[in-house]
Motif scaffolding. Sequence first.
Motif, PDB file in Angstrom:
ATOM      1  N   VAL A   4      44.908  30.060  24.422  1.00 49.50           N
ATOM      2  CA  VAL A   4      45.090  30.100  25.876  1.00 49.50           C
ATOM      3  C   VAL A   4      43.822  29.583  26.524  1.00 49.50           C
ATOM      4  N   GLN A   5      43.983  28.711  27.494  1.00 51.90           N
ATOM      5  CA  GLN A   5      42.841  28.196  28.233  1.00 51.90           C
ATOM      6  C   GLN A   5      42.866  28.834  29.636  1.00 51.90           C
ATOM      7  N   LEU A   6      41.678  29.207  30.100  1.00 51.54           N
ATOM      8  CA  LEU A   6      41.547  29.868  31.394  1.00 51.54           C
ATOM      9  C   LEU A   6      40.538  29.119  32.257  1.00 51.54           C
ATOM     10  N   VAL A   7      40.870  28.950  33.526  1.00 47.48           N
ATOM     11  CA  VAL A   7      39.960  28.288  34.448  1.00 47.48           C
ATOM     12  C   VAL A   7      39.887  29.110  35.728  1.00 47.48           C
ATOM     13  N   GLU A   8      38.671  29.552  36.060  1.00 45.88           N
ATOM     14  CA  GLU A   8      38.462  30.331  37.280  1.00 45.88           C
ATOM     15  C   GLU A   8      38.105  29.427  38.451  1.00 45.88           C
ATOM     16  N   SER A   9      38.380  29.908  39.643  1.00 48.48           N
ATOM     17  CA  SER A   9      37.961  29.231  40.868  1.00 48.48           C
ATOM     18  C   SER A   9      37.850  30.266  41.984  1.00 48.48           C
ATOM     19  N   GLY A  10      37.176  29.880  43.064  1.00 46.02           N
ATOM     20  CA  GLY A  10      37.110  30.735  44.239  1.00 46.02           C
ATOM     21  C   GLY A  10      35.790  31.436  44.456  1.00 46.02           C
ATOM     22  N   GLY A  11      34.849  31.271  43.561  1.00 46.02           N
ATOM     23  CA  GLY A  11      33.564  31.908  43.769  1.00 46.02           C
ATOM     24  C   GLY A  11      32.775  31.229  44.875  1.00 46.02           C
ATOM     25  N   GLY A  12      31.647  31.830  45.229  1.00 49.05           N
ATOM     26  CA  GLY A  12      30.798  31.247  46.259  1.00 49.05           C
ATOM     27  C   GLY A  12      29.848  32.251  46.847  1.00 49.05           C
ATOM     28  N   LEU A  13      29.286  31.881  47.978  1.00 51.53           N
ATOM     29  CA  LEU A  13      28.328  32.723  48.700  1.00 51.53           C
ATOM     30  C   LEU A  13      29.038  33.382  49.875  1.00 51.53           C
ATOM     31  N   VAL A  14      28.867  34.685  50.003  1.00 59.18           N
ATOM     32  CA  VAL A  14      29.506  35.414  51.093  1.00 59.18           C
ATOM     33  C   VAL A  14      28.538  36.483  51.587  1.00 59.18           C
ATOM     34  N   GLN A  15      28.633  36.810  52.854  1.00 61.36           N
ATOM     35  CA  GLN A  15      27.774  37.842  53.430  1.00 61.36           C
ATOM     36  C   GLN A  15      28.291  39.238  53.054  1.00 61.36           C
ATOM     37  N   PRO A  16      27.402  40.215  53.026  1.00 65.24           N
ATOM     38  CA  PRO A  16      27.855  41.599  52.789  1.00 65.24           C
ATOM     39  C   PRO A  16      28.956  41.986  53.773  1.00 65.24           C
ATOM     40  N   GLY A  17      29.971  42.657  53.251  1.00 66.73           N
ATOM     41  CA  GLY A  17      31.119  43.030  54.064  1.00 66.73           C
ATOM     42  C   GLY A  17      32.220  41.990  54.084  1.00 66.73           C
ATOM     43  N   GLY A  18      31.943  40.816  53.557  1.00 69.74           N
ATOM     44  CA  GLY A  18      32.920  39.745  53.547  1.00 69.74           C
ATOM     45  C   GLY A  18      33.910  39.838  52.403  1.00 69.74           C
ATOM     46  N   SER A  19      34.753  38.816  52.308  1.00 70.56           N
ATOM     47  CA  SER A  19      35.811  38.789  51.302  1.00 70.56           C
ATOM     48  C   SER A  19      35.830  37.452  50.568  1.00 70.56           C
ATOM     49  N   LEU A  20      36.313  37.512  49.344  1.00 72.98           N
ATOM     50  CA  LEU A  20      36.564  36.322  48.536  1.00 72.98           C
ATOM     51  C   LEU A  20      37.801  36.589  47.696  1.00 72.98           C
ATOM     52  N   ARG A  21      38.492  35.509  47.342  1.00 70.03           N
ATOM     53  CA  ARG A  21      39.595  35.638  46.397  1.00 70.03           C
ATOM     54  C   ARG A  21      39.350  34.698  45.224  1.00 70.03           C
ATOM     55  N   LEU A  22      39.290  35.280  44.043  1.00 69.52           N
ATOM     56  CA  LEU A  22      39.144  34.498  42.822  1.00 69.52           C
ATOM     57  C   LEU A  22      40.515  34.224  42.222  1.00 69.52           C
ATOM     58  N   SER A  23      40.633  33.068  41.617  1.00 64.52           N
ATOM     59  CA  SER A  23      41.873  32.697  40.925  1.00 64.52           C
ATOM     60  C   SER A  23      41.557  32.351  39.483  1.00 64.52           C
ATOM     61  N   CYS A  24      42.500  32.646  38.600  1.00 60.61           N
ATOM     62  CA  CYS A  24      42.372  32.289  37.190  1.00 60.61           C
ATOM     63  C   CYS A  24      43.698  31.704  36.731  1.00 60.61           C
ATOM     64  N   ALA A  25      43.675  30.418  36.429  1.00 63.24           N
ATOM     65  CA  ALA A  25      44.877  29.728  35.971  1.00 63.24           C
ATOM     66  C   ALA A  25      44.876  29.668  34.448  1.00 63.24           C
ATOM     67  N   ALA A  26      45.980  30.088  33.857  1.00 65.28           N
ATOM     68  CA  ALA A  26      46.119  30.100  32.405  1.00 65.28           C
ATOM     69  C   ALA A  26      47.050  28.975  31.958  1.00 65.28           C
ATOM     70  N   SER A  27      46.738  28.411  30.802  1.00 62.43           N
ATOM     71  CA  SER A  27      47.593  27.390  30.207  1.00 62.43           C
ATOM     72  C   SER A  27      47.574  27.548  28.691  1.00 62.43           C
ATOM     73  N   GLY A  28      48.519  26.909  28.040  1.00 63.54           N
ATOM     74  CA  GLY A  28      48.612  27.027  26.585  1.00 63.54           C
ATOM     75  C   GLY A  28      49.685  28.027  26.195  1.00 63.54           C
ATOM     76  N   SER A  29      49.373  28.902  25.267  1.00 61.82           N
ATOM     77  CA  SER A  29      50.340  29.868  24.728  1.00 61.82           C
ATOM     78  C   SER A  29      50.476  31.079  25.642  1.00 61.82           C
ATOM     79  N   ILE A  30      51.033  30.842  26.813  1.00 63.72           N
ATOM     80  CA  ILE A  30      51.135  31.874  27.845  1.00 63.72           C
ATOM     81  C   ILE A  30      51.921  33.081  27.339  1.00 63.72           C
ATOM     82  N   PHE A  31      52.919  32.845  26.520  1.00 64.64           N
ATOM     83  CA  PHE A  31      53.799  33.913  26.056  1.00 64.64           C
ATOM     84  C   PHE A  31      53.036  34.970  25.256  1.00 64.64           C
ATOM     85  N   SER A  32      51.868  34.621  24.730  1.00 61.56           N
ATOM     86  CA  SER A  32      51.112  35.544  23.895  1.00 61.56           C
ATOM     87  C   SER A  32      50.189  36.463  24.689  1.00 61.56           C
ATOM     88  N   ILE A  33      50.146  36.287  26.004  1.00 64.14           N
ATOM     89  CA  ILE A  33      49.215  37.075  26.822  1.00 64.14           C
ATOM     90  C   ILE A  33      49.763  38.483  27.029  1.00 64.14           C
TER      91      ILE A  33
END
Length: 117
Positions: free
Chosen positions: A2-31
Motif C-alpha cells: 500500500v502506498q500512502l501520500v499525505e497532504s495538507g500540512g503547513g503553518l497555522v497560528q495557535p487556535g487555528g485549524s488544518l485538515r490533513l489528507s492521506c490518499a492510499a493506493s495499491g492493495s487497498i483491500f488489505s487495509i
Amino acid sequence: QVQLVESGGGLVQPGGSLRLSCAASGSIFSIYAMGWYRQAPGKQRELVARIRRGGSTNYADSVKGRFTISRDNAKNTVYLQMNSLKAEDTAVYYCNAVLEPTMAGSWGPGTQVTVSS
C-alpha cells in the motif's frame, strides 16, 4: 503493498485549524486500519488517531475533542481535521496503514505541521 501520500500540512497560528489528507493506493483491500502519527523534534513518534475498518476510532488524550479522524472509502482517503491547534501540536505528521494478515505497517513520507504566531 500500500502506498500512502499525505497532504495538507503547513503553518497555522495557535487556535487555528488544518485538515490533513492521506490518499492510499495499491492493495487497498488489505487495509485493516489507518491512522495518523506525529513526531516532534527530539521526541518519539506517537499515535494521534486511528480508524479501523469497522469505523471505530481512538485518539491520543492530548487531541481528544480537538482532532477528528474520518475517511472517504470512495476516494481511499483518510482525513485528520485539527482544530484549536496549539504550539505543542507542531510535528511531522505521518499516515499509517495496518495491513492484513500480517498487521505490518505502511507509512507515508510525512507532512510538516507548524503551529506558531
